[in-house]
Design an enzyme around this catalytic site. Sequence first.
Site, short mmCIF file in Angstrom:
data_model
loop_
_atom_site.label_atom_id
_atom_site.label_comp_id
_atom_site.label_asym_id
_atom_site.label_seq_id
_atom_site.Cartn_x
_atom_site.Cartn_y
_atom_site.Cartn_z
N CYS A 200 -9.22 1.78 6.08
CA CYS A 200 -8.44 0.76 5.36
C CYS A 200 -8.48 0.96 3.85
CB CYS A 200 -8.86 -0.66 5.70
SG CYS A 200 -7.60 -1.83 5.18
N CYS A 382 -1.37 -1.66 6.46
CA CYS A 382 -2.44 -2.20 5.62
C CYS A 382 -1.98 -3.54 5.05
CB CYS A 382 -2.75 -1.22 4.48
SG CYS A 382 -4.16 -1.76 3.52
#
Length: 454
Positions: A200, A382
């Site tokens: 991430c 994301c």
Amino acid sequence: MLPSSSTRLLAASRLHALTTSRIRGLATVSAANPAHSYKVVVIGGGSAGMAVTAQLALDALFRKGTRKDILMIDPSDVHYYQPLWTFVGAGLKQMKESERPMGQLVPKQAEWLKDRVSRIDPAANIVTTGSNRQIKYEYLVVAPGIKLDFEKIPGLVESLGKDGVTSNYAVQSVEKTSEFLKAFKGGNAIFTQPATPIKCAGAPQKIAYLAEELFRTRGLRPQTNVRFHTGMGKIFAIDKYAAPLTEICASRNIAVHLFSNLIALRPDAKQAVFRDVSPTASAGKETIVDYDFIHVTPPMSAPPFIRQSGLGNADGWVDVDKETTQHVKYPNVYALGDASSLPTSKTAAAAAAESAVTTHNLLRAIKNGTGPAAAYGGYTSCPLITGKGKLILAEFSGYTGKPQETFFYDQSKESALSYALTANIIPSLYWEGQVKGLWKGPGVVRRITNPFDS
Ligand code: FAD
Ligand code: UQ1
């Protein structure tokens, strides 16, 4: 070892109590299957490994089987939905919302071995575990996630969780982030991102936005400097999202330092040392910055046993075909998730999409199928939280760099709807869908809701 808080220990013992019966059952793994031989062994029961295990278990082949032919190996008692840790760190969610006992999630068609894989012999089809069990497989799925290298930053391991030093990336310190943010009285607040690949890639800056908002709400902003130091040369890989993020930083006076890599902490002096890693004449220059609060994203790397087992590429990631997720050298080995070489941004959202491809191609191989193989196109997502109730929902292919947005509105704009989706809907999609083998990413939805971006 990283420091652990009493709350974490309490949570762990609560979860331990919940999982005990399942673990007791595990002691009988060898009795149930004395040959220690399985059709499919899955290494890792995280977002990627659990999704594949669950999808395999739903297939008629395993549903109707007479014995448990799938073995999932994972040493952790707890399965974590890590995307929630940004919210937990900002005090917007409780840690327990991100946790489920591992045993509760393992489908009944599969067995769970609570152990750590230490070695794979891909020529002999044998996996060896930390407690020296040897298990034979016909097919192997490798999904042990990414390794957090806190020890590569001198001064970090001993200071994590103390005196304003924290990280949402370590299970032990997520709640410390919110504790330290609440106690913050002004000064220098620093947020770091390393120069290595990480899971991430947006999370290091998400917590900076949430913290900056907290400081503002509490009237601390005039006496606070907010700095974001990243070892990368861009704030975000995809320009469509990097542009509004850069604007947000400028308008909220968050100082962005590109190519600025954290190399050491000096906890006694409360100083952070950064090295210029830019491709310019100033490369190598070191800068020392005082901190009152620092959120560190550690460097990360592939788990070493992958390279040691002869399955890694030059960087140590499991070397798989980027479309089929099948190993380039050993056709009965597949990999997905953060440990794989799939050249996209490492996220749980990517793992969902990858899991459908891995499972399809694995079942096709097991059944000697002749239909077309499935191909992964690099989808990843994301959700960049920029404040309470505001979020930029980046969705794109890591292979083409092109946006692949699920909805018809422009997802590069801060949106309350994107926030509500990420905070309230996607966690349910994960717990009720992904870990049960039902949610395989938004590809199907996108074809209807945003056909032109498919
Ligand atoms: P993991 O989910 O980490 O699972 C790996 C599993 O393997 C673990 O259960 C571990 O115990 C086990 N394991 C490790 N070593 C071994 C071994 N040797 N033998 C056997 N088992 C082993 N993703 C998103 O999609 N959206 C987000 O908003 C988002 N935000 C994030 C925020 C933070 C703070 C963090 C930390 C992550 C975030 N992610 C997000 C990333 C996401 O959590 C990961 O990309 C995802 O969990 C990867 O799945 P995985 O199965 O590859 O690894
Ligand atoms: C997603 O599928 C997923 O996995 C469950 C995430 O991981 C936490 C995400 O963050 C996102 C954004 C998606 C994509 C799903 C939709 C509905 C856009």
